[in-house]
Design a protein around this motif. Structure first.
Motif, mmCIF file in Angstrom:
data_model
loop_
_atom_site.group_PDB
_atom_site.id
_atom_site.type_symbol
_atom_site.label_atom_id
_atom_site.label_comp_id
_atom_site.label_asym_id
_atom_site.label_seq_id
_atom_site.Cartn_x
_atom_site.Cartn_y
_atom_site.Cartn_z
ATOM 1 N N ASP A 75 0.802 -1.218 0.204
ATOM 2 C CA ASP A 75 0.006 0.113 -0.065
ATOM 3 C C ASP A 75 0.888 1.356 -0.191
ATOM 4 O O ASP A 75 1.745 1.482 0.949
ATOM 5 C CB ASP A 75 -0.914 0.096 1.207
ATOM 6 N N LYS A 76 0.771 2.127 -0.972
ATOM 7 C CA LYS A 76 1.474 3.024 -1.059
ATOM 8 C C LYS A 76 1.436 4.407 -0.069
ATOM 9 O O LYS A 76 2.293 4.876 0.390
ATOM 10 C CB LYS A 76 1.272 4.067 -2.568
ATOM 11 N N ALA A 77 0.196 4.464 0.405
ATOM 12 C CA ALA A 77 0.083 5.453 1.498
ATOM 13 C C ALA A 77 0.668 5.188 2.684
ATOM 14 O O ALA A 77 1.220 5.859 3.531
ATOM 15 C CB ALA A 77 -1.718 5.695 1.930
ATOM 16 N N LEU A 78 0.550 3.954 3.107
ATOM 17 C CA LEU A 78 1.180 3.233 4.110
ATOM 18 C C LEU A 78 2.835 3.357 3.939
ATOM 19 O O LEU A 78 3.633 3.429 5.062
ATOM 20 C CB LEU A 78 0.826 1.938 4.469
ATOM 21 N N PHE A 79 3.331 3.069 2.959
ATOM 22 C CA PHE A 79 4.692 3.080 2.726
ATOM 23 C C PHE A 79 5.188 4.630 2.912
ATOM 24 O O PHE A 79 6.247 4.870 3.656
ATOM 25 C CB PHE A 79 4.910 2.642 0.960
ATOM 26 N N LEU A 80 4.419 5.583 2.275
ATOM 27 C CA LEU A 80 4.753 6.982 2.448
ATOM 28 C C LEU A 80 5.131 7.438 3.894
ATOM 29 O O LEU A 80 5.592 8.072 4.326
ATOM 30 C CB LEU A 80 3.848 7.858 1.788
ATOM 31 N N LYS A 81 4.043 6.775 4.705
ATOM 32 C CA LYS A 81 3.848 7.232 5.960
ATOM 33 C C LYS A 81 4.941 6.444 6.879
ATOM 34 O O LYS A 81 5.684 7.242 7.657
ATOM 35 C CB LYS A 81 2.517 6.515 6.684
ATOM 36 N N MET A 82 5.424 5.463 6.378
ATOM 37 C CA MET A 82 6.414 4.516 7.288
ATOM 38 C C MET A 82 7.652 5.473 6.690
ATOM 39 O O MET A 82 8.848 5.462 7.552
ATOM 40 C CB MET A 82 6.486 3.398 7.023
ATOM 41 N N ARG A 83 7.818 5.819 5.566
ATOM 42 C CA ARG A 83 9.310 6.288 4.964
ATOM 43 C C ARG A 83 9.412 7.424 5.607
ATOM 44 O O ARG A 83 10.614 7.711 5.692
ATOM 45 C CB ARG A 83 8.950 6.303 3.258
ATOM 46 N N GLU A 84 8.623 8.282 6.064
ATOM 47 C CA GLU A 84 8.907 9.483 6.952
ATOM 48 C C GLU A 84 9.936 9.104 8.124
ATOM 49 O O GLU A 84 10.763 9.946 8.436
ATOM 50 C CB GLU A 84 7.807 10.023 7.452
ATOM 51 N N LEU A 85 9.813 7.895 8.700
ATOM 52 C CA LEU A 85 10.607 7.706 9.869
ATOM 53 C C LEU A 85 12.051 7.044 9.526
ATOM 54 O O LEU A 85 13.006 6.982 10.393
ATOM 55 C CB LEU A 85 9.938 6.677 10.676
ATOM 56 N N VAL A 86 12.393 6.772 7.985
ATOM 57 C CA VAL A 86 13.393 6.039 7.890
ATOM 58 C C VAL A 86 14.830 7.068 7.725
ATOM 59 O O VAL A 86 15.688 6.809 8.616
ATOM 60 C CB VAL A 86 13.361 5.468 6.389
ATOM 61 N N PRO A 87 14.725 8.055 7.384
ATOM 62 C CA PRO A 87 15.658 8.980 7.662
ATOM 63 C C PRO A 87 16.067 9.588 8.952
ATOM 64 O O PRO A 87 17.380 9.810 9.378
ATOM 65 C CB PRO A 87 15.641 10.352 6.611
ATOM 66 N N LEU A 88 15.047 9.392 9.860
ATOM 67 C CA LEU A 88 15.064 9.990 11.171
ATOM 68 C C LEU A 88 15.814 8.758 11.995
ATOM 69 O O LEU A 88 16.665 9.355 12.778
ATOM 70 C CB LEU A 88 13.670 10.042 11.864
ATOM 71 N N TYR A 89 15.389 7.557 11.911
ATOM 72 C CA TYR A 89 16.143 6.613 12.666
ATOM 73 C C TYR A 89 17.250 5.772 11.872
ATOM 74 O O TYR A 89 17.944 5.127 12.757
ATOM 75 C CB TYR A 89 14.969 5.698 13.063
ATOM 76 N N GLU A 90 17.191 5.632 10.554
ATOM 77 C CA GLU A 90 17.911 4.807 10.045
ATOM 78 C C GLU A 90 18.975 5.334 9.034
ATOM 79 O O GLU A 90 20.218 4.787 9.157
ATOM 80 C CB GLU A 90 17.198 3.692 8.995
ATOM 81 N N GLY A 91 18.643 6.323 8.205
ATOM 82 C CA GLY A 91 19.604 7.024 7.328
ATOM 83 C C GLY A 91 18.717 7.083 6.049
ATOM 84 O O GLY A 91 17.643 6.870 6.110
ATOM 85 N N PHE A 92 19.440 7.708 5.045
ATOM 86 C CA PHE A 92 18.698 7.873 3.909
ATOM 87 C C PHE A 92 18.169 6.589 3.251
ATOM 88 O O PHE A 92 18.682 5.594 3.484
ATOM 89 C CB PHE A 92 19.667 8.389 2.828
ATOM 90 N N LEU A 93 17.165 6.995 2.334
ATOM 91 C CA LEU A 93 16.350 5.409 1.930
ATOM 92 C C LEU A 93 16.963 4.633 1.287
ATOM 93 O O LEU A 93 16.636 3.390 1.160
ATOM 94 C CB LEU A 93 15.088 6.131 1.072
ATOM 95 N N THR A 94 18.339 4.860 0.529
ATOM 96 C CA THR A 94 18.865 3.880 -0.213
ATOM 97 C C THR A 94 19.782 3.251 0.596
ATOM 98 O O THR A 94 20.649 2.467 0.043
ATOM 99 C CB THR A 94 19.481 4.541 -1.455
ATOM 100 N N TYR A 95 19.961 3.456 2.087
ATOM 101 C CA TYR A 95 20.811 2.367 2.699
ATOM 102 C C TYR A 95 20.249 2.031 3.824
ATOM 103 O O TYR A 95 20.436 1.045 4.584
ATOM 104 C CB TYR A 95 22.228 3.001 2.747
ATOM 105 N N GLY A 96 19.499 3.072 4.637
ATOM 106 C CA GLY A 96 18.606 2.624 5.847
ATOM 107 C C GLY A 96 19.501 2.044 6.917
ATOM 108 O O GLY A 96 18.888 0.891 7.603
ATOM 109 N N GLY A 97 20.641 2.436 7.230
ATOM 110 C CA GLY A 97 21.429 1.998 8.233
ATOM 111 C C GLY A 97 22.407 0.801 8.028
ATOM 112 O O GLY A 97 23.001 0.288 8.776
ATOM 113 N N MET A 98 22.211 0.431 6.650
ATOM 114 C CA MET A 98 23.027 -1.049 6.292
ATOM 115 C C MET A 98 24.188 -0.452 5.610
ATOM 116 O O MET A 98 24.226 0.543 4.915
ATOM 117 C CB MET A 98 22.114 -1.852 5.713
ATOM 118 N N SER A 99 25.180 -1.164 5.689
ATOM 119 C CA SER A 99 26.309 -0.932 4.736
ATOM 120 C C SER A 99 26.181 -1.590 3.367
ATOM 121 O O SER A 99 25.103 -2.526 3.314
ATOM 122 C CB SER A 99 27.765 -1.550 5.443
ATOM 123 N N VAL A 100 26.451 -0.716 2.407
ATOM 124 C CA VAL A 100 26.140 -1.323 1.189
ATOM 125 C C VAL A 100 26.630 -2.842 0.759
ATOM 126 O O VAL A 100 26.061 -3.626 0.155
ATOM 127 C CB VAL A 100 26.477 -0.380 -0.013
#
Ligand code: F0G
Length: 482
Positions: free
Chosen positions: A279-304
């Motif tokens: 669900d896109k709306a749910l994705f967008l809602k959760m996505r807001e928290l990724v940069p706050l707690y994990e890092g930018f969307l294309t790594y999210g706290g993981m090493s490449v």
């Protein structure tokens, strides 16, 4: 048994890999094992790895990786934003699960943080087959309440039921009615249900739960951290899926869910984690928290590098010769112990062998942490580090009283493709010795007790000098051998 290799005639598991890189391990004499256990405050989490012979604390982040995973790490595309590695991983996840949106996170509990912050409002209830420690902590931190609706067989230590992680559908309906669907934050199914002994959930049960959730408008969340084990059990215990490809079983499961999340420290034998959603709306809602707690969307706290290893590891999870390896070793360990009358959870599950401390140490009251005492005693007797999964792993009630666990288990985890059968036999041999001397094991008490997730950093003391006496008995029985 379909597709799974055993030595002919006997039920001896056959390793479907060869070892090409090794790490030397040390086996300290029993006197030193006692000393390091004491220094670690009788908490196996606080042992130093250099003092541990076999680290069977967990299957998290310690699984052996394949040569293809290591090779993939070399091709990682290192960049803060827009990494090709992210797009490769996203594509693998979309192909395997058939879900459109992916949010990366640094590990499983980080996914739980994002999901709980997005869906749990104070006073809401989250209904699940069984909790996991970090899941429950995130739900309660957000003001929610956890309700467990495992079916009765799941609570039995000894059973023949093939899918002990199943939800009791009547209890689910009753809970939704009692709470009102608008007060249910989500329903959660945990694959390979960890705290009850790595027990799987059946396809039929997931389907039924999914139908109920859809008709009530409630989100269904799937914790896929132990999906590999669960897939193996579906394949060999459910005749309907005997000939179905593992990837097709995976897609069928995902199609029943609104959100799938996982710890990549377990699933995919790498490190990291992620959330999948359609669900896109749910994705967008959760996505807001990724940069706050994990890092930018294309790594999210993981090493490449880990992301590349994960992409390959996930594809390898679709192979029965890969996912069978831990469950068949767990079964071998359980069978060795059962032969010597040691009480274990049956049927054998995924992730590890679970010794029933409430029977093993029936003389120790739950308030004195029988499973914690057994874990400490196992280390003294063997140098094997396992984990308490009982009352120590619970949090006290608000009034300070103990919340007694439903099960008192010492979990001997089997990291994927790490230990050999002779090491497993050694473990069974030492635990069987300990069982014969079980009355020597005494209780523990906290001397330092953190409020949240106390089992990680808490320090304990024995209620008598039983650990030292146990070490002396070991020396008497084993002579010069370690
Ligand atoms: N869900 C399940 C079912 C788990 O087993 C775990 C972790 C998590 C979520 C959290 O994931 O560790 O990556 O943050 N289980 C580990 C264990 C810690 O030892 O069983 P994580």
């Amino acid at each position: 048994m379909s597709n799974v290799k055993f030595l002919s005639g006997e039920n001896v598991p056959l390793e479907m890999h060869k070892v090409r890189m090794v790490q030397k391990v040390n086996l300290l004499p029993v006197e030193e094992r006692f000393k390091s256990m004491k220094e670690a405050g009788y908490n196996t989490f606080l042992l130093r790895n250099r003092d541990v012979f076999m680290d069977m604390l967990t299957d998290s982040g310690v699984n052996a990786m394949s040569q293809d995973q290591y090779a993939a790490m070399m091709q990682a595309d290192d960049s803060y934003a827009g990494s090709e590695t992210y797009y490769r991983l996203e594509k693998v996840l979309q192909d395997i699960f058939g879900m459109e949106y992916f949010l990366p996170a640094h590990q499983g509990r980080a996914c739980e943080n994002i999901i709980a912050q997005t869906l749990v409002k104070p006073g809401m209830v989250t209904i699940m087959n069984y909790h996991f420690t970090t899941t429950k902590a995130h739900i309660t931190l957000n003001g929610g309440v956890v309700e467990e609706i495992l079916y009765d067989e799941g609570y039995k230590i000894k059973s023949d039921a093939p899918f002990k992680g199943d939800i009791d559908v009547d209890k689910l309906k009753e809970s939704i009615k009692r709470n009102g669907p608008e007060n249910v934050a989500f329903v959660r199914i945990e694959a390979g249900t960890n705290l009850i002994g790595g027990q799987p959930v059946s396809m039929a049960n997931m389907r039924e739960v999914s139908q109920i959730c859809r008709s009530e408008g409630i989100k269904l969340v799937y914790d896929a951290s132990l999906l590999g084990d669960n897939l193996y059990f579906i394949k060999i215990r459910d005749p309907k899926y005997k000939d179905t490809k593992i990837i097709d079983i995976t897609r069928e499961i995902a199609s029943m869910m609104d959100i799938v999340y996982f710890s990549a420290r377990k699933l995919g034998s790498a490190r990291g984690g992620g959330i999948l959603v359609s669900d896109k709306a749910l994705f967008l809602k959760m996505r807001e928290l990724v940069p706050l707690y994990e890092g930018f969307l294309t790594y999210g706290g993981m090493s490449v590098r880990e992301m590349e290893a994960l992409a390959v590891g996930l594809l390898e999870t679709m192979d029965i010769d890969v996912i069978s390896q831990t469950p068949i070793i767990v079964e071998a360990l359980c069978n060795e112990l059962i032969k010597n009358n040691v009480p274990v959870v049956t049927p054998p599950g995924g992730l590890g062998c679970h010794v029933d401390a409430s029977e093993f140490c029936s003389h120790i009251p739950q308030e004195e942490y029988p499973a914690g005492a057994l874990a400490a005693a196992i280390f003294i007797a063997s140098g094997v580090r396992c984990m308490e999964r009982g009352t120590m792993s619970e949090q006290r009630n608000d009034d300070g009283s103990e919340r007694l666990a439903e099960m008192e288990l010492a979990r001997i985890a089997v990291p994927r493709r790490v230990f050999t059968l002779s090491q497993v036999k050694y473990t069974a041999d030492r635990i069987s010795w300990l069982y014969r001397h079980r009355n020597m094991i005494g209780g523990l008490k906290f001397v330092e007790e953190p409020k949240v997730l106390r089992f990680f950093f808490g320090r304990l003391e024995p209620l008598s000098n039983w650990p030292e006496e146990l070490a002396k008995q070991f020396r008497k029985d084993f002579g010069d051998s370690l």
